[in-house]
Design an enzyme around this catalytic site. Sequence first.
Site, PDB file in Angstrom:
ATOM      1  N   ASP A  17       8.565   1.356  47.110  1.00  0.00           N
ATOM      2  CA  ASP A  17       7.482   0.393  46.957  1.00  0.00           C
ATOM      3  C   ASP A  17       6.748   0.687  45.657  1.00  0.00           C
ATOM      4  OD1 ASP A  17       5.941  -1.767  47.550  1.00  0.00           O
ATOM      5  OD2 ASP A  17       5.189  -1.012  49.467  1.00  0.00           O
ATOM      6  N   ASP A  18       5.994  -0.312  45.173  1.00  0.00           N
ATOM      7  CA  ASP A  18       5.263  -0.093  43.924  1.00  0.00           C
ATOM      8  C   ASP A  18       4.115   0.891  44.113  1.00  0.00           C
ATOM      9  OD1 ASP A  18       2.936  -1.815  44.860  1.00  0.00           O
ATOM     10  OD2 ASP A  18       4.511  -3.317  44.790  1.00  0.00           O
ATOM     11  N   TYR A  59       1.714  -3.107  39.644  1.00  0.00           N
ATOM     12  CA  TYR A  59       1.748  -4.082  40.721  1.00  0.00           C
ATOM     13  C   TYR A  59       1.378  -5.497  40.324  1.00  0.00           C
ATOM     14  CZ  TYR A  59       0.306  -6.420  45.081  1.00  0.00           C
ATOM     15  OH  TYR A  59       0.149  -7.315  46.089  1.00  0.00           O
ATOM     16  N   GLY A  62     -12.282  -9.619  36.429  1.00  0.00           N
ATOM     17  CA  GLY A  62     -12.818  -8.269  36.336  1.00  0.00           C
ATOM     18  C   GLY A  62     -14.032  -8.093  37.213  1.00  0.00           C
TER      19      GLY A  62
END
Length: 503
Positions: free
Chosen positions: A365-366, A257, A102
């Site tokens: 595509d993602d 993703y 993170g």
Amino acid sequence: MCGIIGISAASPINQVLYDALTVLQHRGQDAAGMMTCHEGRFHLRKDNGLVRDVFHTRHMKLLKGNIGIGHVRYPTAGSSSSAEAQPFFVNSPYGIALAHNGNLTNAQDIKEEMYRTQLRHINTSSDSEILLNVFAHELHEQGQLQPKPEHFFTVVSRVLQRCQGGYAVVAMVNGHGLVGFRDPHGIRPLIYGRRETPEGPEFMLASESVALSALGFEPVRDILPGEAILISPDGEVHTQICTETSQLTPCIFEYVYFARPDSIIDGVSVYKSRLRMGQKLAEKVQREWADHDIDVVMPIPDSSRPAAMEMAKYLGVNYREGFVKNRYIGRTFIMPGQTERKKSVKQKLNAIALEFKGKNVMLVDDSIVRGTTCTQIIEMAREAGAKNVYFSSAAPEVRHPNVYGIDMPVAHELVAHGRTVPEIAELIGADKLFYQELHDLVESVQVGNPTIQEFDCAVFDGKYLAGNVDEDYLNKLAMSRSDAAKTASSKDDSVIDVYNQTA
């Protein structure tokens, strides 16, 4: 984005840590690290590279112990020096090692405060080292020779108060066990599981459930937002919510993703959510282009495959695999620097000309971030003989940078920033371009767990839910994240890494 692992077992865990990090390799390919504890001594190995390249037999022999943590990372803001690899550790109190996934949005403020009030020196630009020092200071403040679970929960409560942003943490405290916690919004994922062995129960904390299931651990549940878990050396599990206000708002880009399709995050199957994204995308194409002339739907391997399959099904056209992926080339989105990304695309993918020749092809595509990759892929499809090349994204337009641990480019490097969809289509060379609607993306994920009321969708809508993110913060972030800044910072990586203790 990074992957974290923590294991407390009844037998040596170096191989289990290694295997778990390998399962999470998709979350970071820049560096890897493991730290174990045996008879009161820490053993550390970390360096730049893939898991298989960082850890050799001589390193594994030194990583003794039944408790340990591990980390895989890709470079975020700043350089990709091996000094930034995790875990980090401090000797006092007790001896603490920590790894996190993170980003702290107030890292610089904390760093300056710690130096002024606590005389703590931060040796790297990693906010993980800052988080570790905050944790260590608050644990020291408890003043306990033998801290109890409530002392650790008090520590985590104070860490959550001081550290803003999105993060998930695993920490190992010498003689006292394994600790894990998530930020109050649960933006970054963390799950724990258990397996029974003849020697006794064993526990794992991980970024994704696939790390648990691949190694025979039964997932117990996700760590809740603002919750801490303590696994003592004798196998006792203690949990507690450590913040007065918390709300689960997970990062939706995990489902788009980052996560593996065989993972379940916060109760949502990543695979099924991607299937639903494909269905929603097909419905949009049918609404806006009912008389489409699409002959075939093709995914851009690998993460867009479920969406492409479902799109083909709902459009009633053929699904084909038109690109072959070289699996020895890393994920281009994770690679640092535009030059490396451009170079890697054609090394990574090769078109099967027979599937393209004379056809109207819908590529799926993602997501579309910079637009560099999809531009080259569209060129490849035309070179392979496609009549028309249409392009679709399972995610909406990425118009804003991510501040919670995904190294999204600065706004002006995003292809959708300040452009309309027709302008983007023209820029990337597509005959038609379709983006997912944000409400459809949210619904695609939310169906898997209706109790999730809101997601972190900041890269799409610019709404930052945690960390008091303002224009000044984004401007400072842009200065460190631009490709030009990364190129400059990566030119000097000659300093010996004093952390690489088992090299």
